[in-house]
Design an enzyme around this catalytic site. Structure first.
Site, PDB file in Angstrom:
ATOM      1  N   GLN A  16      -3.075 -12.078   8.252  1.00 47.63           N
ATOM      2  CA  GLN A  16      -3.331 -11.790   6.834  1.00 47.63           C
ATOM      3  C   GLN A  16      -2.670 -12.838   5.951  1.00 47.63           C
ATOM      4  O   GLN A  16      -3.256 -13.280   4.949  1.00 47.63           O
ATOM      5  CB  GLN A  16      -2.806 -10.396   6.496  1.00 47.63           C
ATOM      6  CG  GLN A  16      -2.882 -10.048   5.016  1.00 47.63           C
ATOM      7  CD  GLN A  16      -2.381  -8.648   4.731  1.00 47.63           C
ATOM      8  OE1 GLN A  16      -3.106  -7.684   4.904  1.00 47.63           O
ATOM      9  NE2 GLN A  16      -1.132  -8.525   4.312  1.00 47.63           N
ATOM     10  N   GLU A  64       5.566 -11.497   7.549  1.00 49.30           N
ATOM     11  CA  GLU A  64       4.951 -12.167   8.694  1.00 49.30           C
ATOM     12  C   GLU A  64       4.486 -11.204   9.778  1.00 49.30           C
ATOM     13  O   GLU A  64       3.834 -11.637  10.731  1.00 49.30           O
ATOM     14  CB  GLU A  64       5.914 -13.194   9.287  1.00 49.30           C
ATOM     15  CG  GLU A  64       6.136 -14.393   8.372  1.00 49.30           C
ATOM     16  CD  GLU A  64       6.996 -15.474   9.001  1.00 49.30           C
ATOM     17  OE1 GLU A  64       7.738 -15.169   9.974  1.00 49.30           O
ATOM     18  OE2 GLU A  64       6.934 -16.626   8.524  1.00 49.30           O
ATOM     19  N   HIS A  77       9.466  -3.592   3.491  1.00 47.32           N
ATOM     20  CA  HIS A  77       9.035  -3.835   2.118  1.00 47.32           C
ATOM     21  C   HIS A  77      10.233  -4.155   1.217  1.00 47.32           C
ATOM     22  O   HIS A  77      10.162  -5.045   0.358  1.00 47.32           O
ATOM     23  CB  HIS A  77       8.340  -2.601   1.536  1.00 47.32           C
ATOM     24  CG  HIS A  77       7.045  -2.254   2.177  1.00 47.32           C
ATOM     25  ND1 HIS A  77       6.864  -1.108   2.916  1.00 47.32           N
ATOM     26  CD2 HIS A  77       5.848  -2.891   2.183  1.00 47.32           C
ATOM     27  CE1 HIS A  77       5.614  -1.049   3.343  1.00 47.32           C
ATOM     28  NE2 HIS A  77       4.972  -2.114   2.917  1.00 47.32           N
ATOM     29  N   MET A 104       8.710  -2.928  11.650  1.00 47.64           N
ATOM     30  CA  MET A 104       8.593  -1.883  10.637  1.00 47.64           C
ATOM     31  C   MET A 104       7.195  -1.885  10.037  1.00 47.64           C
ATOM     32  O   MET A 104       6.644  -2.934   9.695  1.00 47.64           O
ATOM     33  CB  MET A 104       9.641  -2.073   9.546  1.00 47.64           C
ATOM     34  CG  MET A 104      11.032  -1.710  10.006  1.00 47.64           C
ATOM     35  SD  MET A 104      12.194  -1.641   8.631  1.00 47.64           S
ATOM     36  CE  MET A 104      13.661  -1.075   9.513  1.00 47.64           C
ATOM     37  N   SER A 105       6.622  -0.691   9.914  1.00 49.62           N
ATOM     38  CA  SER A 105       5.271  -0.514   9.388  1.00 49.62           C
ATOM     39  C   SER A 105       5.154   0.889   8.820  1.00 49.62           C
ATOM     40  O   SER A 105       5.773   1.830   9.332  1.00 49.62           O
ATOM     41  CB  SER A 105       4.241  -0.710  10.510  1.00 49.62           C
ATOM     42  OG  SER A 105       2.951  -0.308  10.090  1.00 49.62           O
ATOM     43  N   SER A 106       4.355   1.035   7.788  1.00 49.62           N
ATOM     44  CA  SER A 106       4.112   2.370   7.231  1.00 49.62           C
ATOM     45  C   SER A 106       3.494   3.296   8.269  1.00 49.62           C
ATOM     46  O   SER A 106       3.729   4.501   8.274  1.00 49.62           O
ATOM     47  CB  SER A 106       3.189   2.267   6.014  1.00 49.62           C
ATOM     48  OG  SER A 106       3.778   1.445   5.021  1.00 49.62           O
ATOM     49  N   ARG A 107       2.704   2.723   9.170  1.00 50.31           N
ATOM     50  CA  ARG A 107       2.046   3.529  10.198  1.00 50.31           C
ATOM     51  C   ARG A 107       3.037   4.118  11.206  1.00 50.31           C
ATOM     52  O   ARG A 107       2.708   5.081  11.903  1.00 50.31           O
ATOM     53  CB  ARG A 107       0.994   2.694  10.929  1.00 50.31           C
ATOM     54  CG  ARG A 107      -0.268   2.466  10.117  1.00 50.31           C
ATOM     55  CD  ARG A 107      -1.319   1.704  10.921  1.00 50.31           C
ATOM     56  NE  ARG A 107      -2.595   1.699  10.245  1.00 50.31           N
ATOM     57  CZ  ARG A 107      -2.958   0.826   9.317  1.00 50.31           C
ATOM     58  NH1 ARG A 107      -2.108  -0.123   8.975  1.00 50.31           N
ATOM     59  NH2 ARG A 107      -4.150   0.890   8.750  1.00 50.31           N
ATOM     60  N   ILE A 137      10.779  -7.533   9.701  1.00 52.30           N
ATOM     61  CA  ILE A 137      11.952  -6.657   9.768  1.00 52.30           C
ATOM     62  C   ILE A 137      11.667  -5.599  10.826  1.00 52.30           C
ATOM     63  O   ILE A 137      10.597  -4.979  10.828  1.00 52.30           O
ATOM     64  CB  ILE A 137      12.245  -5.989   8.408  1.00 52.30           C
ATOM     65  CG1 ILE A 137      12.386  -7.052   7.315  1.00 52.30           C
ATOM     66  CG2 ILE A 137      13.494  -5.121   8.491  1.00 52.30           C
ATOM     67  CD1 ILE A 137      13.525  -8.034   7.528  1.00 52.30           C
ATOM     68  N   MET A 155       0.841  -1.202   0.000  1.00 51.94           N
ATOM     69  CA  MET A 155       0.000   0.000   0.000  1.00 51.94           C
ATOM     70  C   MET A 155       0.873   1.249   0.000  1.00 51.94           C
ATOM     71  O   MET A 155       0.418   2.338   0.370  1.00 51.94           O
ATOM     72  CB  MET A 155      -0.953  -0.009   1.196  1.00 51.94           C
ATOM     73  CG  MET A 155      -2.010  -1.088   1.099  1.00 51.94           C
ATOM     74  SD  MET A 155      -3.548  -0.735   1.987  1.00 51.94           S
ATOM     75  CE  MET A 155      -2.943  -0.601   3.667  1.00 51.94           C
TER      76      MET A 155
END
Length: 281
Positions: free
Chosen positions: A154, A149, A36, A185-188, A177, A29
């Protein structure tokens, strides 16, 4: 590097690259980070051609405010991808291109995998995930698709989707990661203040201690301990902590030998929802 915006243009691009022995897909996204990039690097190492999709899917958001605030930076995303390989195809369609006039989810039977944890708190979320992933599989026809993971539930849902819809694609799970202090790690994470981002290492620290305790204590005792840790920390609001069977995602009541279990957590920090998980055995 220019993104491809339409299905027709993507099909033409892929046909111009043929014959492709192995086509890899990394669905995202956007708001890309090193988590990513690890997926993209693995995909590049295992396939002749890779497509990275960038699409903020409206049907998987049960909170319209969360959808509005989801971070977007296509220019930065393209630069990160090009640093890995200029041969990667980036598919960044509009909502209209994917959904035409009707922005609705298809209904699936995920055999109960969608009813617990994330599914309990995010109504219809996994139907939205299934809808966009099935669409991307149909549009791109990848041989392999790569998923992290961090979103373990999901990942289980997508494997079930492939099984029930009989889609000829191999799902490749990839490890979580983490930032240097442990936060997944997350976009949020971009929405957190730097101070909170550092403090949020507490989530992974809690999971690691829960894993240690799981070796000698019951699931109930571990859950009680985690609940207490979050109650004592004013920086975070616990939405759920669950220990579940990795195959069925059924919440654990009593340990069974030779079964694999995983701990799952969702918390709010500065109104940003963060999830994480850890293998327990």
């Amino acid at each position: 590097m220019l993104p491809i915006k339409t299905k027709k243009e993507l099909d033409k691009k892929l046909r111009s690259k043929s014959p492709i022995k192995s086509l890899g897909l990394v669905p995202t996204m956007g708001a890309l980070h090193q988590g990513h990039m690890a997926l993209v690097e693995k995909a590049v190492s295992e396939n002749d051609q890779v497509v990275v999709s960038i699409f903020v899917n409206p049907t998987q958001f049960n909170n319209s405010d969360d959808l509005k605030k989801y971070p977007k930076d296509l220019k930065k995303d393209l630069a990160l991808i090009e640093n890995i390989s200029s041969e990667i195809i980036v598919f960044a369609p509009s909502v209209d291109e994917i959904y035409q006039k009707y922005i609705v989810s298809k209904k699936y039977d995920f055999h109960g995998l969608d009813k617990v944890m994330e599914g309990e708190f995010r109504d219809d979320h996994f139907n939205g995930v299934g809808t966009i992933v099935e669409q991307l599989f149909k549009i791109i026809s990848p041989d392999k698709a790569y998923f992290g993971e961090k979103d373990f539930q999901q990942l289980c849902i997508i494997k079930k989707l492939v099984e029930t819809q009989k889609i000829p694609v191999q799902i490749i799970p990839c490890p979580i990661i983490r930032e240097s202090h442990g936060l997944a790690m997350s976009s949020r994470n971009e929405r957190l203040s730097m101070e909170m981002r550092l403090k949020a290492g507490f989530i992974y620290k809690t999971l690691k201690t829960a894993k240690d305790k799981f070796g000698t204590k019951s699931a109930l005792k571990v859950k009680e301990w985690v609940d207490n840790q979050l109650l004592k920390n004013d920086d975070f609001e616990l939405e759920y902590f669950e220990i579940a069977d990795v195959e069925t995602l059924t919440p654990l009541k009593r340990k069974i030998n030779n079964r694999k279990y995983r701990a799952f957590i969702a918390v709010y920090a500065e109104e940003v929802r963060l999830i994480d998980n850890i293998a327990l055995n």
